[in-house]
Design a protein around this motif. Structure first.
Motif, short mmCIF file in Angstrom:
data_model
loop_
_atom_site.label_atom_id
_atom_site.label_comp_id
_atom_site.label_asym_id
_atom_site.label_seq_id
_atom_site.Cartn_x
_atom_site.Cartn_y
_atom_site.Cartn_z
N GLN A 25 0.87 -1.17 0.00
CA GLN A 25 0.00 0.00 0.00
C GLN A 25 0.90 1.22 0.00
O GLN A 25 1.61 1.47 0.97
CB GLN A 25 -0.93 -0.01 1.22
CG GLN A 25 -1.90 -1.16 1.25
CD GLN A 25 -2.83 -1.11 2.44
OE1 GLN A 25 -2.90 -0.10 3.14
NE2 GLN A 25 -3.54 -2.20 2.68
N LEU A 26 0.90 1.96 -1.10
CA LEU A 26 1.87 3.03 -1.32
C LEU A 26 1.19 4.39 -1.36
O LEU A 26 0.07 4.53 -1.86
CB LEU A 26 2.62 2.82 -2.64
CG LEU A 26 3.62 1.67 -2.70
CD1 LEU A 26 4.17 1.54 -4.10
CD2 LEU A 26 4.75 1.90 -1.72
N GLU A 27 1.91 5.38 -0.82
CA GLU A 27 1.56 6.79 -0.96
C GLU A 27 2.84 7.53 -1.31
O GLU A 27 3.75 7.62 -0.48
CB GLU A 27 0.93 7.34 0.32
CG GLU A 27 -0.41 6.73 0.68
CD GLU A 27 -1.04 7.37 1.91
OE1 GLU A 27 -0.57 8.48 2.27
OE2 GLU A 27 -1.94 6.78 2.50
N LEU A 28 2.93 8.03 -2.54
CA LEU A 28 4.11 8.74 -3.02
C LEU A 28 3.75 10.19 -3.31
O LEU A 28 2.67 10.48 -3.84
CB LEU A 28 4.67 8.09 -4.28
CG LEU A 28 5.08 6.62 -4.17
CD1 LEU A 28 5.52 6.10 -5.53
CD2 LEU A 28 6.20 6.44 -3.17
N GLN A 29 4.66 11.09 -2.96
CA GLN A 29 4.44 12.51 -3.21
C GLN A 29 5.76 13.14 -3.63
O GLN A 29 6.77 13.00 -2.94
CB GLN A 29 3.90 13.20 -1.95
CG GLN A 29 3.52 14.66 -2.16
CD GLN A 29 3.03 15.31 -0.88
OE1 GLN A 29 3.77 15.40 0.09
NE2 GLN A 29 1.80 15.75 -0.88
N VAL A 30 5.76 13.81 -4.78
CA VAL A 30 6.93 14.50 -5.32
C VAL A 30 6.58 15.99 -5.42
O VAL A 30 5.67 16.37 -6.14
CB VAL A 30 7.34 13.95 -6.70
CG1 VAL A 30 8.58 14.67 -7.21
CG2 VAL A 30 7.60 12.46 -6.61
N ARG A 31 7.32 16.81 -4.67
CA ARG A 31 7.06 18.25 -4.64
C ARG A 31 8.35 18.99 -4.97
O ARG A 31 9.44 18.62 -4.50
CB ARG A 31 6.55 18.69 -3.26
CG ARG A 31 5.36 17.89 -2.75
CD ARG A 31 4.87 18.42 -1.43
NE ARG A 31 4.21 19.71 -1.58
CZ ARG A 31 3.89 20.50 -0.55
NH1 ARG A 31 4.18 20.13 0.68
NH2 ARG A 31 3.29 21.65 -0.76
N SER A 32 8.23 20.05 -5.78
CA SER A 32 9.40 20.83 -6.18
C SER A 32 8.95 22.24 -6.53
O SER A 32 7.76 22.50 -6.76
CB SER A 32 10.10 20.19 -7.37
OG SER A 32 9.23 20.12 -8.49
N LEU A 33 9.91 23.17 -6.58
CA LEU A 33 9.64 24.55 -6.96
C LEU A 33 9.49 24.66 -8.47
O LEU A 33 10.22 24.01 -9.23
CB LEU A 33 10.76 25.48 -6.49
CG LEU A 33 10.93 25.63 -4.97
CD1 LEU A 33 12.16 26.47 -4.67
CD2 LEU A 33 9.70 26.27 -4.35
N THR A 34 8.55 25.48 -8.92
CA THR A 34 8.34 25.67 -10.35
C THR A 34 9.12 26.84 -10.92
O THR A 34 9.14 27.03 -12.12
CB THR A 34 6.84 25.88 -10.63
OG1 THR A 34 6.40 27.08 -9.95
CG2 THR A 34 6.03 24.70 -10.13
#
Length: 620
Positions: free
Chosen positions: A518-527
């Motif tokens: 059971q996976l929860e992935l989050q990729v966050r970066s500046l635009t």
């Protein structure tokens, strides 16, 4: 393993530099740097001669070249030679220790890969090579012990420890087999059975007198007794090894005559009180237990019930006492960004401005006295030598102004007050190409036990300003501290946003070795963009469940974004001609491609058989 080595890479470099001055051993590569006394009694004189210094520099330069050629072992020998010839030169020593840390890391990395491939002998050789360079590397020592250890199947655990066992009386009849053809009352039936197998019956007052017919062939004692109780609607209880009690089959007699045993079990390993509660509830529901109480400690439970039921409970807890398997997750995030901007073409002047020169000149000089010049132009008609000289001077003065209409090419006509001019825009040619590639790889590993959540964050915390403070200048106290420059502004209010990769995983290992995640992935970066001064953060999230085999990689998420922009500017008509549209028209092209791919590979860290045998509940 490869994933662990990535996490400790920085630690290897720091640990190597910190322990370089204390490492000991017969190997010349691990010997400590020489401490120089330089004249102190009892110290070592490390004053280097010019010859030794020259040899040290030559060895260092050779090491740099070998390092550029990726011949790290030979480069390390040269750096070691240079640091021993000139022990006080920190450049030589630093290069030696940094390269040593890199060699240690490479050996550990190769050892982890070989250990995953079950090549234990080669992995052990790599870990020994790392220890030869850094004898104090505890991680390499542990990995060497793991690679050298033989894999042995886990032995099945014995039955849970019984802290209390009341025992139970069992009948001991003859082992003969008999045949019965009986027709009569209930008491006569049990008397005939008892005589055949060598036991003595006693009858409770609740046994009713009724006629029964009983015909069985070649059965043992307990089979015959079970069938006789079913025919006569009775139950039995052992009084001793050769004596039994026959009573009516009802709830009151079961409560009074059933032989109950009391046993205290140690619960299997659990991490939370809720897991212990779930284990007790499972036992209660599966075996229909009525008497279950908590033991003296939180890890024990007391159960009272028939002996066969307690034996079945023991076998169930034995199966549940297997070690909880753990899963090592290898997560990789690939990001590729490609940007292309191309501008090719020619800008042909396609606009013109017509204006009255005296009026524009007067406006351009912003009220300066040019009346004499205008009168001279009018009287001469703008044709004679004086008028031409005055006109040239006026245009030169106005053309030097920024954004002046006279700075552009112009043609004049007319004379006097009607003296006018025409200007065209510039002729320009464009030929430019800009292209950029950005490739990034984020690799992370995390270890999680079955049924438990594991979280990991790889990235940074980005500060965002919430509020700032400024002094009020109309205050006497503030003015005083501002005057003597002793004012200290308070720290502004800042909130931090997590950037990078966030992973939350909950693995479940099945009997065939496959893994459900059971996976929860989050990729966050500046635009790179902002809204009212606040940075804009891009966010990509994935949430789902997948089923993989041990060591099977899978792409759990992927995204491809592509943007194409084509523009054309020029004189109408020329842009549609096949050849002239490339030379006489300005063409612009922009491409922006962004790709994201997330790959995850589970590795089960367990070597025991997860199959469970059947549990039979007997009625003896």
């Amino acid at each position: 393993m490869r994933r662990t080595a990535f996490i400790i890479a920085a630690g290897l470099v720091a640990a190597t530099l910190a322990t370089a001055a204390f490492a000991t051993g017969d190997d010349a590569s691990s010997a400590p740097p020489i401490s120089c006394g330089n004249g102190i009694p009892g110290g070592v004189n490390c004053i280097v001669s010019k010859k030794e210094l020259k040899e040290a520099r030559n060895a260092f330069n050779k090491g740099v070249k070998l390092q550029d050629q990726r011949r790290l072992e030979e480069a390390f020998d040269r750096f070691d030679e240079a640091s021993r010839l000139a022990p006080q030169n920190m450049q030589f020593l630093t290069a030696r220790e940094v390269l040593k840390a890199q060699l240690v890391f490479n050996h550990v990395e190769r050892g982890n890969v070989l250990l995953l491939e079950n090549a234990r002998a080669q992995a052990a050789a790599e870990f020994r090579a790392a220890l030869d360079l850094d004898v104090d590397n505890q991680f390499a020592r542990e990995r060497l012990a793991e690679a050298s250890r033989e894999i042995t199947p886990a032995l099945p655990r014995g039955l849970p420890v019984r802290l209390a066992d009341s025992g139970e009386i069992h009948l001991d009849p003859k082992s003969d087999r008999a045949t019965f053809h009986y027709s009569g009352d209930v008491r006569g039936l049990f008397a005939q059975l008892s005589a055949a197998y060598g036991v003595t019956p006693q009858f409770d007052d609740s046994v009713q007198t009724r006629q029964v017919r009983f015909n069985v062939d070649d059965v043992d004692f307990f089979t015959a007794l079970k069938l006789a109780c079913q025919v006569s609607k009775t139950m039995w209880a052992a009084l001793d090894t050769h004596q039994l009690l026959i009573a009516a089959d009802n709830a009151e007699n079961h409560k009074q005559f059933d032989r109950m045993s009391l046993r205290t079990f140690i619960l299997p390993p659990h991490s939370t009180p809720q897991e212990a509660t779930d284990l007790v509830t499972t036992m209660r529901n599966m075996f229909d237990l009525r008497f279950v109480n908590s033991g003296l400690t939180a890890d024990t439970v007391e159960v009272r019930g028939p002996q066969p039921i307690l034996e079945a409970c023991s076998k169930l807890l034995e199966q549940l006492s297997n070690e909880r398997p753990q899963v090592m997750l290898d997560v990789r995030v690939y990001q590729i960004n490609h940007q292309l901007t191309r501008n090719i073409g020619v800008h042909i002047p396609n606009t013109f401005n017509m204006y009255n020169i005296p009026a524009v000149a007067l406006a351009g000089l912003a009220g300066q006295n040019i009346q004499d010049l205008i009168n001279q132009l009018i009287s001469s008609g703008g044709i004679n030598q004086a008028g031409s000289t005055a006109l040239s001077g006026l245009l030169a003065q106005l053309g030097g102004q920024q954004n002046s209409i006279f700075s552009q090419p112009l043609a004049t006509f007319g004379g006097g007050l009607t003296f006018s001019g025409v200007s065209l825009d510039h002729f320009a040619a464009a030929l430019s190409l800009n292209e950029s590639w950005v490739r990034s790889l984020e690799n992370m590993t995390l270890r999680a036990s079955q049924g438990n959540d594991a979280t990991f964050h790889l990235g940074e915390k980005f500060p965002i300003l919430n509020a700032s403070y400024a002094p009020i200048y109309n205050s006497a106290a503030i003015s005083a501290v501002l005057g003597n420059q002793s004012y200290v502004p308070p720290f502004p209010s800042v909130s931090y946003e997590d950037l990078g990769l966030n992973v939350k995983a909950k693995p479940t290992v099945h009997g065939d070795g496959s893994v459900s995640l059971q996976l929860e992935l989050q990729v966050r970066s500046l635009t790179g963009q902002s809204n009212n001064g606040v940075p804009v953060i891009s966010n990509r999230e994935y949430k789902g469940s997948i089923n993989l085999k041990d060591g099977e990689p899978a792409v759990v998420a992927g995204e491809v974004s592509r943007t194409d922009t084509l523009s054309m500017s020029g004189i109408p008509g020329l842009g549609f001609l096949p050849v002239l549209n490339q030379a006489m028209v300005n063409n612009s092209k922009q491409e922006d491609t962004d790709e994201l791919m997330i790959v995850i590979t589970p590795h089960v860290l367990a070597n025991f058989d997860r199959t469970t045998p059947e549990i039979w509940v007997t009625e003896k």
